[in-house]
Design an enzyme around this catalytic site. Structure first.
Site, PDB file in Angstrom:
ATOM      1  N   GLU A 184       0.827  -1.208   0.000  1.00 23.12           N
ATOM      2  CA  GLU A 184       0.000   0.000   0.000  1.00 23.12           C
ATOM      3  C   GLU A 184       0.863   1.261   0.000  1.00 23.12           C
ATOM      4  OE1 GLU A 184      -3.785   2.057   2.271  1.00 23.12           O
ATOM      5  OE2 GLU A 184      -2.700   0.447   3.282  1.00 23.12           O
ATOM      6  N   GLU A 281     -12.231   1.903   3.469  1.00 23.50           N
ATOM      7  CA  GLU A 281     -11.329   2.342   4.527  1.00 23.50           C
ATOM      8  C   GLU A 281     -11.452   3.851   4.733  1.00 23.50           C
ATOM      9  OE1 GLU A 281      -6.901   1.074   5.998  1.00 23.50           O
ATOM     10  OE2 GLU A 281      -7.045   2.154   4.108  1.00 23.50           O
TER      11      GLU A 281
END
Length: 306
Positions: A184, A281
């Protein structure tokens, strides 16, 4: 019989049959129909707690009742094994696919993988081994990896080589199990000083690792801040993207609260025949039940792209 009368009578009869069928299966007349989303959006614990309560199992059931078909939980690795198993059983029963959890301890303030330090690499690899067992327990396929802080004492070339080597060794652990770590990149405003920041860099690292167990987690919120140009950058790195996360900017709340045209972004993702998960998220822009309903309504709105 006149045409207008025939059509009206047929419509009424058809409606009665439909209602009769619904009541025959015990449905309440005011029960909302479960929404059918075009993509696998994955809420997280706490997102709907005012509707479902604090119990994780009740929250999972609420998500499924709303039509969501996936779930992600960054903190799953740290939960008690009994709860992991109970959550896995509920997800299986309710048709929720498990998304990412964080696979290791992330170094936010000091270098670990970029440094080439043997002890920190060994720690990372041990966490990966532990996460294999978590993934098996909860039927997960993906786990998040963040390579940590930059090492200011080394040139970027050396740092990249160290990170790639660590990820190659982690891939060797994951490949026999068919598991995937997703790297990420994080934006420089929320997380200054991290090694991995943009999709081109993540793409380069994944190509260097050269493993089906090392792919990109493209977080749309982070990359809108870091690089923008979302759809072209996703297109350019698409063959290495295995997982996607969502959050509008500014604010990191649900779609429709910021500047990102999520309707178009989701339409692009759908056009690529993406069968993976899109993790929600982000926070809720409003409080209490009204805020939770606003999240659900926002996803229905931006999912309407076909």
């Amino acid at each position: 019989m006149k045409r207008r009368s025939f059509i009206q009578k047929t419509a009424l009869t058809g409606g009665a049959v439909s209602l009769g069928g619904a009541f025959a299966y015990g449905a309440k007349p005011d029960s909302p129909m479960k929404h059918s989303f075009n993509l696998k959006y994955a809420p997280h614990l706490g997102m709907f707690q005012h509707h479902a309560g604090e119990d994780p199992i009740a929250q999972l059931n609420f998500m499924a009742d709303q039509g969501f078909t996936a779930f992600e939980d960054n903190g799953m690795r740290g939960r008690e094994i009994a709860l992991q198993e109970k959550m896995a059983k509920t997800m299986q029963e309710r048709g929720l696919e498990m998304g990412v959890f964080v696979a290791h301890d992330i170094y936010w303030k000091e270098p670990n993988l970029a440094s080439g330090d043997a002890e920190k690499r060994a720690e990372f690899l041990e966490h990966i081994r532990q996460s294999v067992e978590v993934a098996k327990r909860v039927n997960a396929k993906w786990m998040t990896v963040v390579p940590g802080h930059v090492d200011l004492g080394l040139s970027m070339g050396y740092q990249t080589a160290h990170v790639v080597e660590s990820l190659k060794q982690a891939s060797a652990i994951l490949e026999p199990h068919g598991l995937i770590m997703v790297l990420e990149p994080l934006n420089f405003r929320n997380h200054p000083g991290l090694f991995l920041t943009g999709s081109p860099q993540a793409y380069e690292v994944c190509k260097a690792v050269g493993s089906p167990s090392c792919k990109i987690l493209f977080d749309i919120y982070h990359q809108q801040i870091q690089e923008g140009n979302l759809i072209p950058n996703m297109e350019a790195s698409w063959d290495e993207i295995a997982y996607i996360q969502i959050g509008d900017n500014p604010g990191r709340k649900e779609p429709t609260t910021g500047e990102i045209n999520y309707n178009n972004v989701f339409k692009f993702i759908h056009s690529k025949a993406f069968t993976g998960i899109l993790g929600m998220e982000h926070g809720n822009s409003k409080e209490d039940k009204a805020g939770e309903q606003a999240v659900i309504d926002a996803y229905k709105k931006v999912d309407d792209f076909l």
